[in-house]
Enzyme design. Structure first.
Site, PDB file in Angstrom:
ATOM      1  N   LYS A  73      47.876  -4.369  39.988  1.00 57.22           N
ATOM      2  CA  LYS A  73      47.102  -3.046  40.335  1.00 57.22           C
ATOM      3  C   LYS A  73      48.051  -2.081  40.703  1.00 57.22           C
ATOM      4  CE  LYS A  73      42.211  -4.248  40.354  1.00 57.22           C
ATOM      5  NZ  LYS A  73      40.952  -4.285  41.249  1.00 57.22           N
ATOM      6  N   ARG A 108      40.614 -12.732  41.563  1.00 59.11           N
ATOM      7  CA  ARG A 108      40.648 -12.410  40.094  1.00 59.11           C
ATOM      8  C   ARG A 108      42.048 -11.856  39.585  1.00 59.11           C
ATOM      9  NH1 ARG A 108      39.812  -7.788  37.468  1.00 59.11           N
ATOM     10  NH2 ARG A 108      38.364  -7.758  35.400  1.00 59.11           N
TER      11      ARG A 108
END
Ligand code: 8Y7
Length: 280
Positions: free
Chosen positions: A223, A258
């Site tokens: 991210k 995740r």
């Protein structure tokens, strides 16, 4: 007391060791893998490779939820997701489906999916009904607004307290819809209406989330916050920073990770396990 297992349909996933959830994008516009996995054969192959690398769960997503993403029509999402879910479930893989659509939830569960991961926390009409009574594992995640607008200057007085309060409210909604508590997993929603400071404050406060009786899922893989603190622009080169972030979250009580880079994450967890075993 933190949760010791996560019930997902007929399975009881132990949380004694962290669970690795491998990300399988079946979208042509995903920002971090360039949409390489649009065809079902390729998607299935990639999923099997992630399982071989140590993924415990595969999270299949047909709707891009990256900041600014346009919504995907339901029939397109179904056509992307369902064939892949069927083939993975048939192989005995624990399949999670990243969706907010009640129809996709129902069809995926009919095809053997075990978990529904809804970044919108089952707020679309019919979403709670789609999962209630199925025994599916459910992930609720904090977000403000929707993916199209959420990164427009997000603000909080106390990000951790606000995320916790939100998750507690959603948790209560799920319980009153008849969803068993052992099926519910909490996620602070890194990158969803949060800037880099918000994300790192939440990471530092992971133990607060993990002090409730729910497994905590964290998703920081590749991210932009990892990109910002490492100075690495290309998402696929953010592997080391991502692994470090997830390992730190585990030390603070997170139990589901995740990630895109399963093999790298698994190695880090192997090292942590060795240290914990040596300590006795
Ligand atoms: C998350 C997620 C994404 C996350 C959960 C990306 C679908 C963006 N991020 N689901 N989905 N938690 N539960 O970069 O953090 O993977 S999409």
């Amino acid at each position: 007391m933190p949760a010791r297992f996560w019930q997902v349909r007929g399975r009881r996933l132990s949380l004694a060791e962290p669970l690795v959830m491998g990300i399988l994008n079946v979208t042509p516009d995903s920002f971090s893998d360039g949409g390489r996995f649009v065809d079902a054969d390729k998607a299935v192959k990639h999923a099997i490779a992630m399982v071989k690398d140590g993924a415990d769960i595969i999270d299949v997503g047909g709707e891009s939820t990256r900041p600014g993403a346009a919504p995907v029509p339901e029939d397109v999402e179904l056509a992307r997701v369902i064939p892949v879910v069927k083939r993975l479930a048939r192989r005995g893989i624990v399949v999670s489906v990243d969706t907010s659509s009640p129809r996709v939830m129902r069809e995926a569960l009919d095809c053997g999916a075990a978990i529904i991961n809804d970044v919108r926390s089952f707020t679309r009409p019919g979403a709670l009904r789609a999962v209630a009574g199925t025994g599916a594992g459910v992930v609720i995640m904090h977000m403000q607004g929707d993916p199209r607008t959420m990164q427009n200057d997000p603000r909080y007085d106390d990000v951790t307290a606000e995320v916790l309060a939100f998750l507690a409210v959603q948790d209560a909604r799920l319980l009153s819809a008849g969803i068993p508590e052992e099926c519910i997993c909490w996620d602070p929603g890194f990158g969803f209406a949060k800037n880099v400071e918000h994300n790192f404050k939440l990471l530092a406060d992971t133990e607060k989330l993990a002090s409730y009786e729910r497994p905590v899922l964290v998703g920081l893989s590749r991210k932009s916050s990892i990109g910002i603190v490492t100075g690495i622009k290309k998402p696929e080169e953010r592997v080391h920073g991502s692994v470090a972030a997830h390992l730190l979250a585990v030390l603070k009580g997170a139990s589901v990770l995740r990630v895109h880079d399963v093999r790298a994450m698994r190695s880090a967890l192997d090292v942590l396990k060795a240290m914990r075993q040596a300590k006795g």
